[in-house]
Design a protein around this motif. Structure first.
Motif, PDB file in Angstrom:
ATOM      1  N   GLN A 255       0.822  -1.212   0.000  1.00 61.60           N
ATOM      2  CA  GLN A 255       0.000   0.000   0.000  1.00 61.60           C
ATOM      3  C   GLN A 255       0.860   1.268   0.000  1.00 61.60           C
ATOM      4  O   GLN A 255       0.352   2.368   0.236  1.00 61.60           O
ATOM      5  CB  GLN A 255      -0.910   0.014   1.223  1.00 61.60           C
ATOM      6  N   LEU A 256       2.158   1.143  -0.296  1.00 64.93           N
ATOM      7  CA  LEU A 256       3.034   2.306  -0.267  1.00 64.93           C
ATOM      8  C   LEU A 256       2.662   3.325  -1.336  1.00 64.93           C
ATOM      9  O   LEU A 256       2.740   4.536  -1.111  1.00 64.93           O
ATOM     10  CB  LEU A 256       4.488   1.862  -0.434  1.00 64.93           C
ATOM     11  N   ASP A 257       2.249   2.846  -2.502  1.00 65.04           N
ATOM     12  CA  ASP A 257       1.853   3.772  -3.565  1.00 65.04           C
ATOM     13  C   ASP A 257       0.662   4.632  -3.147  1.00 65.04           C
ATOM     14  O   ASP A 257       0.605   5.835  -3.439  1.00 65.04           O
ATOM     15  CB  ASP A 257       1.518   2.996  -4.838  1.00 65.04           C
TER      16      ASP A 257
ATOM     17  N   ALA B   7      14.671   7.488   4.606  1.00 59.47           N
ATOM     18  CA  ALA B   7      13.767   8.594   4.265  1.00 59.47           C
ATOM     19  C   ALA B   7      14.545   9.893   4.424  1.00 59.47           C
ATOM     20  O   ALA B   7      15.027  10.199   5.518  1.00 59.47           O
ATOM     21  CB  ALA B   7      12.531   8.586   5.159  1.00 59.47           C
ATOM     22  N   LEU B   8      14.658  10.640   3.335  1.00 61.30           N
ATOM     23  CA  LEU B   8      15.466  11.858   3.328  1.00 61.30           C
ATOM     24  C   LEU B   8      14.644  13.008   2.771  1.00 61.30           C
ATOM     25  O   LEU B   8      13.984  12.867   1.730  1.00 61.30           O
ATOM     26  CB  LEU B   8      16.722  11.655   2.479  1.00 61.30           C
ATOM     27  N   ASN B   9      14.665  14.130   3.483  1.00 61.60           N
ATOM     28  CA  ASN B   9      13.973  15.316   2.989  1.00 61.60           C
ATOM     29  C   ASN B   9      14.889  16.523   3.089  1.00 61.60           C
ATOM     30  O   ASN B   9      15.798  16.576   3.934  1.00 61.60           O
ATOM     31  CB  ASN B   9      12.686  15.572   3.772  1.00 61.60           C
ATOM     32  N   GLY B  10      14.646  17.495   2.232  1.00 61.75           N
ATOM     33  CA  GLY B  10      15.408  18.728   2.245  1.00 61.75           C
ATOM     34  C   GLY B  10      14.776  19.745   3.166  1.00 61.75           C
ATOM     35  O   GLY B  10      13.844  19.445   3.917  1.00 61.75           O
TER      36      GLY B  10
ATOM     37  N   HIS C  22       5.512  11.873  19.685  1.00 65.86           N
ATOM     38  CA  HIS C  22       5.939  10.513  19.992  1.00 65.86           C
ATOM     39  C   HIS C  22       6.350   9.745  18.746  1.00 65.86           C
ATOM     40  O   HIS C  22       6.574   8.544  18.818  1.00 65.86           O
ATOM     41  CB  HIS C  22       4.804   9.745  20.687  1.00 65.86           C
ATOM     42  N   GLY C  23       6.432  10.409  17.605  1.00 71.65           N
ATOM     43  CA  GLY C  23       6.701   9.700  16.360  1.00 71.65           C
ATOM     44  C   GLY C  23       8.041   8.995  16.346  1.00 71.65           C
ATOM     45  O   GLY C  23       8.144   7.817  15.984  1.00 71.65           O
ATOM     46  N   LEU C  24       9.101   9.704  16.741  1.00 72.69           N
ATOM     47  CA  LEU C  24      10.436   9.098  16.741  1.00 72.69           C
ATOM     48  C   LEU C  24      10.512   7.941  17.729  1.00 72.69           C
ATOM     49  O   LEU C  24      11.174   6.936  17.471  1.00 72.69           O
ATOM     50  CB  LEU C  24      11.492  10.156  17.067  1.00 72.69           C
ATOM     51  N   THR C  25       9.825   8.093  18.869  1.00 76.67           N
ATOM     52  CA  THR C  25       9.802   6.997  19.835  1.00 76.67           C
ATOM     53  C   THR C  25       9.150   5.766  19.241  1.00 76.67           C
ATOM     54  O   THR C  25       9.642   4.639  19.420  1.00 76.67           O
ATOM     55  CB  THR C  25       9.054   7.432  21.101  1.00 76.67           C
TER      56      THR C  25
ATOM     57  N   ILE D  40       7.797   4.658   7.434  1.00 77.51           N
ATOM     58  CA  ILE D  40       7.703   5.559   6.281  1.00 77.51           C
ATOM     59  C   ILE D  40       6.541   6.534   6.462  1.00 77.51           C
ATOM     60  O   ILE D  40       6.659   7.734   6.186  1.00 77.51           O
ATOM     61  CB  ILE D  40       7.545   4.754   4.977  1.00 77.51           C
ATOM     62  N   GLN D  41       5.428   6.029   6.957  1.00 75.08           N
ATOM     63  CA  GLN D  41       4.255   6.887   7.175  1.00 75.08           C
ATOM     64  C   GLN D  41       4.566   7.991   8.176  1.00 75.08           C
ATOM     65  O   GLN D  41       4.231   9.164   7.950  1.00 75.08           O
ATOM     66  CB  GLN D  41       3.092   6.031   7.668  1.00 75.08           C
TER      67      GLN D  41
END
Length: 425
Positions: A292-294, A361-364, A378-381, A330-331
């Motif tokens: 379901q990544l797409d 996952a890389l963002n500018g 709490h996302g990183l946790t 990823i989400q």
């Protein structure tokens, strides 16, 4: 057998350590009959001002010595020097100041216009003592100092008038009062700091537990879905074969019963994990996977985020836990980009290794204004908990270009390679 003896309250000795009076006497003795060093701690001020009060004590002692007019200036200097000694040894300094008071009064009397400075020096020593000892000990020291002044008055020496004695007693009381207030505020601030640290630690632990509970619920859905399929397939298998052996029918029925029992145990476990008031029913629907990544990318693109995905290696089916964890990581990474770096160029890279899945996952930097985003943070946790649950590792951090990067390695040694598939674009 051991025998126990009960001591009646009336039999307790006043000095046995079981009464408040005895406890108070013990504290006074521990604080006022010692030569132990108790250095003055720095003030809770900016770094360049923390030691300013300590530095001011030395010139204050020099001024007091110069202002005290005695027949022997050396005695006045020695008495004023107890202020400096009190910075490290407050109790010995107080005793030395008491001895200095007696020496100046009985042997080297000060001039009438400078007698007050002698008492001010002793009040300063009392103040520095109060900052380091308990209040009952400080009050006891002030009372003993006042008693000394009262005893020296009838000696006929140059102590000063009774108004001077009363002024000295008032100085002692003010020194103890101000010192006790400062000490109390410092202790309250220390307790508040400890409480804040304990609260932060408790909040972090609660965050971890909440994330683990949420992960356990999702894994329950994954396992429960597969066990439901096992139960259905075991129930339908005898009807797919013409005249199946009785042994096979019995074995398939046993498989179905075991699957249903396992599913019931999972449901019971999930019920224990649910918080109070959570009356949602147990779901056995499959959790999202990388298939379901797409759809996930389409949703973030619709929100204005330009995200791409690249896949390296041979795409193969992974275990449900790895599929779910990779999807959730990823989400969460894409959600963080939307909140904290809107409009940033984002790329997702999946690398299928022989026994693991590598995710990046890389963002500018953000290209649009960042608006305040409420949330628990709490996302990183949750990412770290998911990676740790699988025995993998996760690293996060800013990039030199002003962006952010999330990398994870999710072991999957049990997965078997499959045929090559076209990578996502």
């Amino acid at each position: 057998m051991f025998e126990t003896t009960t001591v009646a309250p009336a039999d307790r000795s006043p000095l046995s350590g079981t009464t408040p009076v005895a406890d108070g006497l013990r504290m006074v003795r521990a604080d006022l009959v010692t030569i132990r060093a108790r250095p003055m701690p720095p003030m809770a001020w900016p770094r360049w001002l923390r030691w300013l009060p300590h530095a001011l004590v030395c010139p204050a002692a020099a001024l007091a010595a110069a202002a005290t007019d005695t027949t022997t200036p050396l005695v006045a200097c020695a008495h004023a020097g107890t202020l400096v000694v009190a910075l490290r040894w407050p109790t010995p300094a107080w005793w030395l100041s008491m001895a200095g008071l007696s020496t100046i009064t009985l042997g080297y009397p000060a001039a009438p216009n400078s007698q007050l400075y002698v008492w001010m020096v002793h009040a300063g020593v009392l103040f520095l003592l109060t900052l380091r000892v308990r209040l009952v000990s400080a009050i006891s020291a002030a009372l003993l100092s006042t008693l000394l002044a009262v005893i020296l008055k009838p000696s006929g020496r140059a102590v000063g008038s009774w108004s001077v004695i009363a002024g000295a007693a008032l100085l002692f009381a003010l020194a103890v009062l101000i010192g006790a207030v400062i000490r109390g505020r410092r202790e309250d601030q220390a307790r508040l700091t400890d409480q804040i640290a304990a609260t932060a630690q408790e909040r972090a632990l609660r965050t971890v537990l909440e994330e683990r509970t949420r992960i356990a619920r999702e894994l329950h859905d994954v396992v429960a879905h597969h066990m439901s399929l096992i139960s259905i397939q075991a129930d339908a298998a005898p009807y797919r074969v013409q005249d199946p052996p009785p042994e096979l029918v019995t074995e398939l029925a046993s498989i179905r019963v075991n699957a249903l029992d396992g599913l019931a145990e999972l449901s019971h476990l999930l019920g224990l994990l649910r918080s109070d008031g959570d009356d949602t029913t147990t779901s056995t629907s499959p959790q999202p996977t990388l298939a379901q990544l797409d759809a996930l990318l389409a949703s973030v693109r619709a929100a204005g985020l330009h995200a791409t995905v690249r896949v390296a290696g041979t795409i193969r089916p992974l275990s449900p836990g790895v599929e779910l964890s990779a999807y959730r990581i990823i989400q969460e990474a894409l959600s963080n980009v939307l909140r904290h770096a809107p409009g940033a160029e984002t790329s997702i890279q999946l690398t299928y290794a022989r026994d693991a899945l590598h995710l990046r996952a890389l963002n500018g930097p953000a290209t649009l204004p960042v608006s305040p985003s409420p949330g628990s943070g709490h996302g990183l946790t949750g990412m770290r908990e998911r990676a740790a649950m699988l025995g993998g590792d996760l690293a996060t951090g800013p990039t030199p270009g002003g962006g952010y990067e999330v990398t994870a390695t999710l072991p999957d040694p049990a997965a078997s390679p499959a045929t090559d598939k076209e990578p996502h674009q």
